[in-house]
Design a protein around this motif. Structure first.
Motif, PDB file in Angstrom:
ATOM      1  N   UNK A   1     -11.426  -7.253   3.034  1.00 28.78           N
ATOM      2  CA  UNK A   1     -10.297  -8.144   1.810  1.00 28.78           C
ATOM      3  C   UNK A   1      -9.385  -9.674   2.434  1.00 28.78           C
ATOM      4  N   UNK A   2     -10.309  -9.784   1.129  1.00 29.60           N
ATOM      5  CA  UNK A   2      -9.006 -11.455   1.036  1.00 29.60           C
ATOM      6  C   UNK A   2      -7.674 -11.143   0.423  1.00 29.60           C
ATOM      7  N   UNK A   3      -7.575 -12.737   0.773  1.00 30.90           N
ATOM      8  CA  UNK A   3      -5.939 -12.900  -0.017  1.00 30.90           C
ATOM      9  C   UNK A   3      -5.750 -14.080  -0.249  1.00 30.90           C
ATOM     10  N   UNK A   4      -5.554 -14.978  -1.223  1.00 26.93           N
ATOM     11  CA  UNK A   4      -4.527 -16.112  -1.249  1.00 26.93           C
ATOM     12  C   UNK A   4      -3.380 -15.977  -3.042  1.00 26.93           C
ATOM     13  N   UNK A   5      -3.023 -17.010  -3.119  1.00 23.62           N
ATOM     14  CA  UNK A   5      -1.524 -17.097  -4.214  1.00 23.62           C
ATOM     15  C   UNK A   5      -2.268 -18.860  -4.660  1.00 23.62           C
ATOM     16  N   UNK A   6      -1.002 -18.035  -5.498  1.00 20.80           N
ATOM     17  CA  UNK A   6      -1.160 -19.008  -6.644  1.00 20.80           C
ATOM     18  C   UNK A   6       0.401 -19.078  -7.139  1.00 20.80           C
ATOM     19  N   UNK A   7       0.503 -20.001  -8.552  1.00 23.97           N
ATOM     20  CA  UNK A   7       0.996 -20.202  -9.547  1.00 23.97           C
ATOM     21  C   UNK A   7       0.477 -20.407 -10.682  1.00 23.97           C
ATOM     22  N   UNK A   8      -0.484 -20.848 -10.845  1.00 25.30           N
ATOM     23  CA  UNK A   8      -2.038 -20.326 -11.358  1.00 25.30           C
ATOM     24  C   UNK A   8      -1.638 -20.617 -13.297  1.00 25.30           C
ATOM     25  N   UNK A   9      -0.738 -22.133 -13.008  1.00 30.15           N
ATOM     26  CA  UNK A   9       0.325 -21.819 -14.439  1.00 30.15           C
ATOM     27  C   UNK A   9      -0.999 -23.105 -15.049  1.00 30.15           C
ATOM     28  N   UNK A  10      -1.499 -23.047 -16.223  1.00 31.85           N
ATOM     29  CA  UNK A  10      -2.494 -24.320 -16.968  1.00 31.85           C
ATOM     30  C   UNK A  10      -3.643 -23.959 -16.533  1.00 31.85           C
ATOM     31  N   UNK A  11      -4.517 -22.267 -16.179  1.00 26.55           N
ATOM     32  CA  UNK A  11      -5.054 -22.744 -15.076  1.00 26.55           C
ATOM     33  C   UNK A  11      -6.660 -23.646 -15.568  1.00 26.55           C
ATOM     34  N   UNK A  12      -7.167 -23.861 -14.843  1.00 24.80           N
ATOM     35  CA  UNK A  12      -8.254 -25.278 -14.307  1.00 24.80           C
ATOM     36  C   UNK A  12      -9.776 -24.603 -13.220  1.00 24.80           C
ATOM     37  N   UNK A  13     -10.613 -25.527 -14.025  1.00 23.73           N
ATOM     38  CA  UNK A  13     -11.832 -25.513 -13.139  1.00 23.73           C
ATOM     39  C   UNK A  13     -10.906 -25.318 -11.559  1.00 23.73           C
ATOM     40  N   UNK A  14     -10.137 -25.670 -10.814  1.00 19.84           N
ATOM     41  CA  UNK A  14     -10.057 -26.274  -9.331  1.00 19.84           C
ATOM     42  C   UNK A  14      -9.246 -24.495  -9.184  1.00 19.84           C
ATOM     43  N   UNK A  15      -8.857 -24.001 -10.110  1.00 19.32           N
ATOM     44  CA  UNK A  15      -8.553 -22.847  -9.936  1.00 19.32           C
ATOM     45  C   UNK A  15      -9.496 -21.111  -9.642  1.00 19.32           C
ATOM     46  N   UNK A  16     -10.454 -21.845 -10.485  1.00 18.17           N
ATOM     47  CA  UNK A  16     -11.500 -21.757 -10.604  1.00 18.17           C
ATOM     48  C   UNK A  16     -12.670 -21.458  -9.906  1.00 18.17           C
ATOM     49  N   UNK A  17     -12.349 -22.320  -9.148  1.00 19.47           N
ATOM     50  CA  UNK A  17     -13.259 -22.745  -7.776  1.00 19.47           C
ATOM     51  C   UNK A  17     -12.585 -22.058  -6.531  1.00 19.47           C
ATOM     52  N   UNK A  18     -11.662 -21.985  -6.725  1.00 20.46           N
ATOM     53  CA  UNK A  18     -11.095 -21.610  -5.584  1.00 20.46           C
ATOM     54  C   UNK A  18     -11.035 -19.733  -4.890  1.00 20.46           C
ATOM     55  N   UNK A  19     -11.243 -19.482  -6.833  1.00 21.33           N
ATOM     56  CA  UNK A  19     -10.947 -18.199  -6.609  1.00 21.33           C
ATOM     57  C   UNK A  19     -12.303 -17.657  -6.522  1.00 21.33           C
ATOM     58  N   UNK A  20     -12.993 -18.054  -6.479  1.00 24.78           N
ATOM     59  CA  UNK A  20     -14.850 -17.715  -6.700  1.00 24.78           C
ATOM     60  C   UNK A  20     -15.774 -18.780  -5.262  1.00 24.78           C
ATOM     61  N   UNK A  21     -14.846 -19.029  -4.762  1.00 26.16           N
ATOM     62  CA  UNK A  21     -15.200 -19.851  -3.137  1.00 26.16           C
ATOM     63  C   UNK A  21     -14.547 -18.544  -1.837  1.00 26.16           C
TER      64      UNK A  21
ATOM     65  N   UNK B   1     -13.432 -15.621  -3.455  1.00 24.96           N
ATOM     66  CA  UNK B   1     -14.701 -14.101  -3.326  1.00 24.96           C
ATOM     67  C   UNK B   1     -15.930 -14.233  -2.144  1.00 24.96           C
ATOM     68  N   UNK B   2     -16.437 -15.456  -2.195  1.00 26.89           N
ATOM     69  CA  UNK B   2     -17.588 -15.396  -1.335  1.00 26.89           C
ATOM     70  C   UNK B   2     -17.661 -15.430   0.158  1.00 26.89           C
ATOM     71  N   UNK B   3     -15.889 -15.307   0.827  1.00 28.41           N
ATOM     72  CA  UNK B   3     -15.801 -15.153   2.213  1.00 28.41           C
ATOM     73  C   UNK B   3     -15.330 -13.644   2.342  1.00 28.41           C
TER      74      UNK B   3
END
Length: 137
Positions: free
Chosen positions: A4-24, A26-28
């Motif tokens: 089980x993985x956990x991360x946090x963020x504001x995710x305001x003005x959602x952008x590619x950096x947010x998407x990349x972090x979540x994708x990476x 999930x790979x872990x």
């Protein structure tokens, strides 16, 4: 055994950096829980409210295919989050690596077998940069 993985963020003005972090992230892990920072906590920590309201940011993150569960982040206590969610890995930006706070958290989490994994940030895009551009308009 399911990781089980956990991360946090504001995710305001959602952008590619947010998407990349979540994708990476999930790979872990097998199951990814994402804490979305409430408007109140963001205002308390950064002195400003996010542009996108909390419930809209929650809904955006819920609909990302790499995310299995979304929870509100109501405080900055990562160990309290672990006590509630029992994750095995926590993902965080590498700008925190080596800081006194995160060195202490690494020790605390090592005692309960939680691994902290640092990811590099997307340097060309950030919500702060997007906000600065919007402020000029």
């Amino acid at each position: 055994m399911k990781k089980i993985g956990y991360t946090t963020g504001v995710y305001d003005l959602f952008h590619i950096g947010h998407l990349n972090l979540l994708k990476r992230a999930k790979l872990e892990c097998d199951y990814l829980i994402v804490g979305v920072t409430t408007d109140e906590l963001c205002e308390q920590r950064k002195g400003k409210k996010p542009i996108i309201p909390f419930f809209e940011r929650m809904e955006i993150v819920e609909h990302i295919k790499f995310v299995d569960e979304v929870v509100p982040q109501v405080n900055m206590d990562k160990f309290e989050a672990w006590q509630n969610l029992k994750f095995d890995r926590m993902f965080v930006g590498d700008d925190w690596k080596g800081t006194e706070k995160w060195n202490q958290l690494e020790k605390q989490f090592a005692e309960v077998n939680v691994e902290i994994i640092y990811f590099s940030y997307t340097t060309h895009t950030s919500s702060t940069k997007l906000r600065e551009i919007l402020d000029k308009i």
